[in-house]
Design a protein around this motif. Structure first.
Motif, short mmCIF file in Angstrom:
data_model
loop_
_atom_site.label_atom_id
_atom_site.label_comp_id
_atom_site.label_asym_id
_atom_site.label_seq_id
_atom_site.Cartn_x
_atom_site.Cartn_y
_atom_site.Cartn_z
N GLN A 1 -40.10 -11.49 24.22
CA GLN A 1 -38.86 -12.15 23.79
C GLN A 1 -37.77 -11.13 23.50
O GLN A 1 -36.61 -11.34 23.83
N PHE A 2 -38.16 -10.03 22.87
CA PHE A 2 -37.21 -8.93 22.63
C PHE A 2 -36.64 -8.46 23.97
O PHE A 2 -35.43 -8.32 24.14
N TYR A 3 -37.53 -8.26 24.93
CA TYR A 3 -37.12 -7.77 26.25
C TYR A 3 -36.11 -8.72 26.90
O TYR A 3 -35.11 -8.29 27.49
N ALA A 4 -36.37 -10.01 26.77
CA ALA A 4 -35.51 -11.02 27.42
C ALA A 4 -34.09 -11.00 26.87
O ALA A 4 -33.16 -11.46 27.53
N THR A 5 -33.89 -10.45 25.66
CA THR A 5 -32.55 -10.43 25.08
C THR A 5 -31.76 -9.18 25.48
O THR A 5 -30.58 -9.06 25.16
N ARG A 6 -32.41 -8.22 26.10
CA ARG A 6 -31.73 -6.96 26.41
C ARG A 6 -30.89 -7.07 27.67
O ARG A 6 -31.28 -7.76 28.62
N GLU A 7 -29.77 -6.38 27.67
CA GLU A 7 -28.99 -6.26 28.91
C GLU A 7 -29.20 -4.85 29.45
O GLU A 7 -28.85 -3.87 28.80
N ARG A 8 -29.80 -4.76 30.61
CA ARG A 8 -30.11 -3.45 31.19
C ARG A 8 -28.95 -3.02 32.08
O ARG A 8 -28.74 -3.57 33.15
N ARG A 9 -28.22 -2.03 31.62
CA ARG A 9 -26.98 -1.67 32.31
C ARG A 9 -27.13 -0.47 33.25
O ARG A 9 -26.29 -0.26 34.09
N PHE A 10 -28.15 0.34 33.08
CA PHE A 10 -28.35 1.51 33.95
C PHE A 10 -27.09 2.34 34.14
O PHE A 10 -26.78 2.79 35.24
N GLY A 11 -26.33 2.49 33.07
CA GLY A 11 -25.12 3.31 33.12
C GLY A 11 -23.86 2.56 33.51
O GLY A 11 -22.77 3.12 33.44
N LEU A 12 -23.99 1.31 33.94
CA LEU A 12 -22.80 0.55 34.35
C LEU A 12 -22.21 -0.21 33.15
O LEU A 12 -22.69 -0.09 32.03
N THR A 13 -21.18 -0.98 33.39
CA THR A 13 -20.60 -1.79 32.32
C THR A 13 -21.09 -3.24 32.44
O THR A 13 -21.50 -3.67 33.52
N SER A 14 -20.99 -3.96 31.33
CA SER A 14 -21.38 -5.37 31.34
C SER A 14 -20.62 -6.15 32.39
O SER A 14 -21.17 -7.01 33.08
N GLU A 15 -19.32 -5.84 32.50
CA GLU A 15 -18.47 -6.56 33.45
C GLU A 15 -18.95 -6.37 34.88
O GLU A 15 -18.99 -7.30 35.68
N GLN A 16 -19.34 -5.15 35.19
CA GLN A 16 -19.85 -4.89 36.54
C GLN A 16 -21.11 -5.71 36.81
O GLN A 16 -21.31 -6.25 37.90
N LEU A 17 -21.98 -5.79 35.80
CA LEU A 17 -23.23 -6.50 35.98
C LEU A 17 -22.99 -7.98 36.18
O LEU A 17 -23.65 -8.64 36.96
N GLU A 18 -22.00 -8.52 35.44
CA GLU A 18 -21.70 -9.95 35.56
C GLU A 18 -21.24 -10.30 36.97
O GLU A 18 -21.56 -11.36 37.49
N LYS A 19 -20.49 -9.39 37.59
CA LYS A 19 -19.97 -9.64 38.94
C LYS A 19 -21.07 -9.64 39.99
O LYS A 19 -21.00 -10.41 40.94
N SER A 20 -22.08 -8.78 39.81
CA SER A 20 -23.08 -8.66 40.89
C SER A 20 -24.18 -9.71 40.78
O SER A 20 -24.39 -10.34 39.78
#
Ligand code: IPE
Ligand code: IPE
Ligand code: MG
Length: 241
Positions: free
Chosen positions: A222-241
């Protein structure tokens, strides 16, 4: 929100000694109880569709413990692996060991090889046991392999990349851990998978390994499911892809 399940979970099975001490029992009983948890956690991982489970059983530093404790652990590994063979087959589990095997006794080495061979074509959970393993040992043996390739003129120093290093490390053919779990209350890596944990989500719990169970695993998932894994990128970039 869909729940994301980690593909690869890596656990440090820590806290056996303190679990025993709390009960006024000798340390070895903690190790025995700890070994008994592997099956439950492996089963729970299968139920959750986790594909790879890497468990740390013995570090290169653990040789420094009292001789009787080391001897007990080595005996436990043999007994445990022998007993597990049938169940590994029944549950379609592929068994592997990572670590410096040459320092293990030859009988244990043969048992490991035999179990790996037997379960090689099992297509279910990949159960990796890190035995006489440490992250620095892994990186060192990888460097030795690359140095040999350079000497043999199969590789130019300038062609060494993160990919060529990755290819000679343990777990090279498996994806990196998505979720790391350390029971036992310590918040450190203790020389576990140093290279491979670069982007892994880290989860620590006070619960000792012999008390760790499917419910505790669920908390970690459950902890894992709440994490956003960005790998150095920004949240905004991740939302777009
Ligand atoms: C982990 O439990 C097992 C091994 C390192 C082999 P410990 O034996 O480290 O337990 P604690 O940390 O002393 O409680
Ligand atoms: C790490 O635990 C090794 C294993 C659990 C196999 P340790 O108990 O050896 O680690 P430290 O000494 O607390 O860092
Ligand atoms: Mg410990």
């Amino acid at each position: 929100m869909g729940v994301t399940i980690p593909k690869h979970v890596a656990i440090i099975m820590d806290g056996n000694g303190r679990w025993a001490k709390k009960r006024n029992l000798p340390r070895f009983m903690g190790h025995r109880a700890g070994a008994g948890k592997i099956r439950e956690i492996a089963d729970a991982c299968i139920g959750k569709n986790v594909e790879i489970l890497t468990l740390w059983a013995f570090s290169t530093e653990n040789w420094g413990r009292p001789a009787e404790e080391v001897a007990y652990l080595m005996k436990l590994f043999s007994v445990y692996i022998k007993r597990a063979q049938k169940e590994l087959m029944e549950h379609n589990v592929q068994f592997r060991v990572i670590g410096d095997r040459e320092k293990l006794n030859p009988k244990l080495q043969r048992l490991i090889e035999q179990t790996e061979q037997k379960t090689l074509n099992n297509a279910g959970l990949k159960l990796v046991i890190a035995l006489n393993y440490s992250g620095r040992w892994d990186i060192t043996q990888a460097m030795q392999k690359l140095a040999k390739q350079v000497l043999a003129k199969q590789l130019k120093p300038e062609d060494i990349t993160t990919e060529t290093i990755q290819a000679v490390l343990c777990l090279a053919d498996l994806s990196e851990p998505d979720l790391f779990i350390r029971p036992g209350g310590e918040q450190r890596i203790s020389n576990y998978l140093l290279w491979q944990l670069a982007y892994t989500e880290l989860y620590f719990t006070e619960v000792f390994w012999p008390d760790f169970n499917a419910i505790e695993l669920e908390k970690a998932l459950q902890f894992y499911a709440t994490r956003e894994r960005r790998f150095g990128l920004t949240s905004e970039q991740l939302e777009k892809s």
